[in-house]
Design an enzyme around this catalytic site. Structure first.
Site, PDB file in Angstrom:
ATOM      1  N   GLU A  35       0.213   4.166  -6.301  1.00 32.16           N
ATOM      2  CA  GLU A  35      -1.242   4.496  -5.912  1.00 32.16           C
ATOM      3  C   GLU A  35      -1.626   5.887  -5.753  1.00 32.16           C
ATOM      4  O   GLU A  35      -1.738   6.486  -4.781  1.00 32.16           O
ATOM      5  CB  GLU A  35      -1.430   3.779  -4.565  1.00 32.16           C
ATOM      6  CG  GLU A  35      -1.428   2.164  -4.452  1.00 32.16           C
ATOM      7  CD  GLU A  35      -1.987   1.567  -3.445  1.00 32.16           C
ATOM      8  OE1 GLU A  35      -2.641   1.994  -2.558  1.00 32.16           O
ATOM      9  OE2 GLU A  35      -2.032   0.034  -3.571  1.00 32.16           O
ATOM     10  N   GLU A  85       1.518  -5.194  -6.586  1.00 38.79           N
ATOM     11  CA  GLU A  85       0.967  -5.611  -5.190  1.00 38.79           C
ATOM     12  C   GLU A  85      -0.202  -6.485  -5.465  1.00 38.79           C
ATOM     13  O   GLU A  85      -1.161  -6.284  -5.930  1.00 38.79           O
ATOM     14  CB  GLU A  85       0.674  -4.361  -4.568  1.00 38.79           C
ATOM     15  CG  GLU A  85       1.957  -3.620  -4.253  1.00 38.79           C
ATOM     16  CD  GLU A  85       1.408  -2.273  -3.227  1.00 38.79           C
ATOM     17  OE1 GLU A  85       0.304  -2.511  -2.462  1.00 38.79           O
ATOM     18  OE2 GLU A  85       1.994  -1.288  -3.330  1.00 38.79           O
TER      19      GLU A  85
HETATM   20  O1  AHR Z   1       1.209  -3.255   0.721  1.00 38.57           O
HETATM   21  C1  AHR Z   1       0.522  -2.408   1.655  1.00 38.57           C
HETATM   22  C2  AHR Z   1       0.073  -1.116   0.995  1.00 38.57           C
HETATM   23  O2  AHR Z   1      -1.015  -1.590   0.214  1.00 38.57           O
HETATM   24  C3  AHR Z   1       0.955  -0.354   0.282  1.00 38.57           C
HETATM   25  O3  AHR Z   1       1.706   0.336   0.875  1.00 38.57           O
HETATM   26  C4  AHR Z   1       0.267   0.340  -0.737  1.00 38.57           C
HETATM   27  O4  AHR Z   1       0.681   0.526  -1.904  1.00 38.57           O
HETATM   28  C5  AHR Z   1      -1.098  -0.518  -0.888  1.00 38.57           C
HETATM   29  O5  AHR Z   1      -2.170  -0.038  -0.520  1.00 38.57           O
END
Ligand code: AHR
Length: 486
Positions: A173, A295
């Site tokens: 990110e 994610e």
């Molecule tokens: O999964 C929780 C968080 O969500 C992670 O650390 C991040 O990459 C995302 O914003």
């Protein structure tokens, strides 16, 4: 009557088993308490890792596990997590609750855990607050088979042989917690960091670039046009948040309107994958570069009375539907989606496992991963639904189907909260003599397991009748179904 035409002989490519991947971050009780309790714990463990969790994950067949974050990855300095534990420095986990991280779970522990659960590691490097040298040395430490400062250090720390590391990401990110960069800036940073992530011996790294947040198509465009040829995979992050992002709603106790809102927001993944893939196609028509949804999952309000920085949430039938819908989408896009990692493995967000002290429960999401297990590395087959009822403007049923070892697996989600869907499977291109089905459903929308009732929601047998080339089944309301034809 709803019909599902299945053409077993029209195959659309391999479903990469890594679509069934997971994610573990130094966040809340994912690592500490969920995976790692330490060698001296009363909780049964192997080298400090919970035995119950190891067994459950092996049964689920987890192909790949991402670590150490997440946002944590861009604050993590790997040298702090090696060597004698009493000498490892502490740090503040600023993203997640401001707790002290003692670094007792580091590279050796993570890679040992991967061996124990028989999974492939996916390491996420630090671009946000790290250096090129630090990243280069981490790769050397883990994978160099010869004499070098880093391989000598690894040996001093008890590991003679190098590990095999395939998946390695340059940051997380970077448009947000990983450095608040612009795509144009990060594209160059990615190229620079990636240059020094070396292949030692026969260890070949699959290099992963940070991709877009949700619908940031500009980010994808910039990354593919400027850095596409230097990467093997690019990530996409998208979470299902039933309420507004700033005003999350609880995992349990929601109404029907929120159920359908959750389904709609989950189905948005189809549009995201389609549109990001279309951009990738312009720069990579041969589909060499994988789209890695590393994610995904539900992000609810954390459970009452728990640390808000720990992201602990219960997991219900609704989460199971979110998992089933997303996995069907990824399977159906297996020409481009090479990996997906649900967030997160234990005790954080949409987990497959929850723990409390020595107790452990398997969530409805865990059961979906088991029901879909047969899709791993199977061939996607052509599946067409006809006369599908609609609900709240959406198709009530979604499907994906695959064949492997002479068996066909058909996974179906019925999102209709009130109505079952009788259907006929029209089996073409192969002959089958046996059909079995299992279903995951519940009495209420937020049916879930808890520590006093760990088996309230588990898959059960579902009647299905095979007559020649037709198989009849009725999908219960609010359910995930898996049919195996052999
Ligand atoms: O999964 C929780 C968080 O969500 C992670 O650390 C991040 O990459 C995302 O914003």
């Amino acid at each position: 009557m709803t019909k599902l035409i299945l053409n077993a002989d029209v195959q659309r490519g391999q479903i990469n088993k890594n679509i069934y991947g997971h994610f573990s971050e130094h966040l809340g009780r994912c690592i500490y308490g969920g995976i790692y309790v330490g060698e001296d714990s009363d909780i049964p463990n192997i080298d400090g890792m919970r035995t119950d969790v190891i067994e459950a994950l092996k049964a689920m067949k987890i192909p790949v596990l991402r670590w150490p974050g997440g946002c944590f990855a861009d604050e993590y300095h790997w040298e702090d997590g090696i060597g004698p534990k009493e000498k490892r420095p502490c740090m503040v986990n600023t993203h997640w609750g401001g707790v002290t991280e003692d670094n007792s779970f580091g590279t050796h522990e993570f890679l040992r855990f991967c061996e124990l659960i028989e999974t492939e590691p996916y390491i996420n490097g630090n671009v946000g607050s790290g250096t090129v040298r630090e990243m280069q040395q981490w790769v050397e430490y883990m994978t160099f088979d010869g004499i070098s400062p880093m391989s000598n250090l690894r040996k001093e720390n008890g590991r003679e042989e190098p590990w095999k590391i395939k998946y390695f990401a340059m940051g997380n990110e970077t448009w947000g917690c990983g450095g608040n960069m612009r795509a144009e800036y990060y594209a160059d940073e990615y190229r620079r960091y990636g240059t020094y992530v070396r292949n030692f011996g026969d260890n070949k790294i699959y290099k992963i670039a940070v991709g877009p947040n949700t619908d940031d198509y500009h980010w994808m465009e910039v990354m593919m046009s400027r850095a596409g040829k230097y990467m093997d995979g690019i990530t996409l992050h998208y979470y299902t948040t039933p309420g507004a992002w700033e005003n999350k709603t609880p995992a349990r106790g929601f109404d029907k309107a929120e159920w359908y809102c959750t389904m709609k927001k989950t189905q948005y993944m189809e549009e995201l994958v389609t549109r990001h893939s279309a951009i990738m196609d312009q720069y990579d028509p041969d589909k060499r570069v994988g789209l890695l949804v590393d994610e995904w999952g539900t992000w609810h309000k954390c459970e009452e009375g728990t640390n808000p920085g720990f992201l602990y949430q219960q997991n219900t039938l609704r989460d199971a539907l979110v998992a089933g819908l997303n996995l069907n989408i990824f399977n159906n896009h297996c020409d481009r989606v090479q990996m997906a990692n649900i967030a997160q493995l234990v005790n954080v967000l949409q987990s497959v496992i929850l723990t409390e002290g020595e107790k452990m429960i398997l969530t409805p999401t865990y059961h979906v991963f088991c029901m879909y297990q047969g899709h791993q590395d199977a061939q996607l087959v052509d599946a067409a639904l006809m006369n599908v009822p609609t609900v709240e403007g959406m198709d009530a049923v979604t499907v994906s189907a695959s064949v492997k070892d002479g068996k066909m697996l058909v996974t179906l989600c019925n999102i209709d909260a009130d109505h079952s869907v009788p259907m006929e499977l029209d089996l073409r291109g192969a002959q089958y003599s046996k059909a079995t089905a299992t279903v995951l459903t519940g009495e209420v929308l937020d049916e879930h397991n808890d520590f006093d009732a760990p088996d309230r929601i588990v898959p059960v047998d579902l009647a299905c009748e095979l007559k020649g080339q037709t198989c009849c089944v009725t999908l219960p309301a609010k359910s995930v179904t898996a049919i195996v034809l052999e």
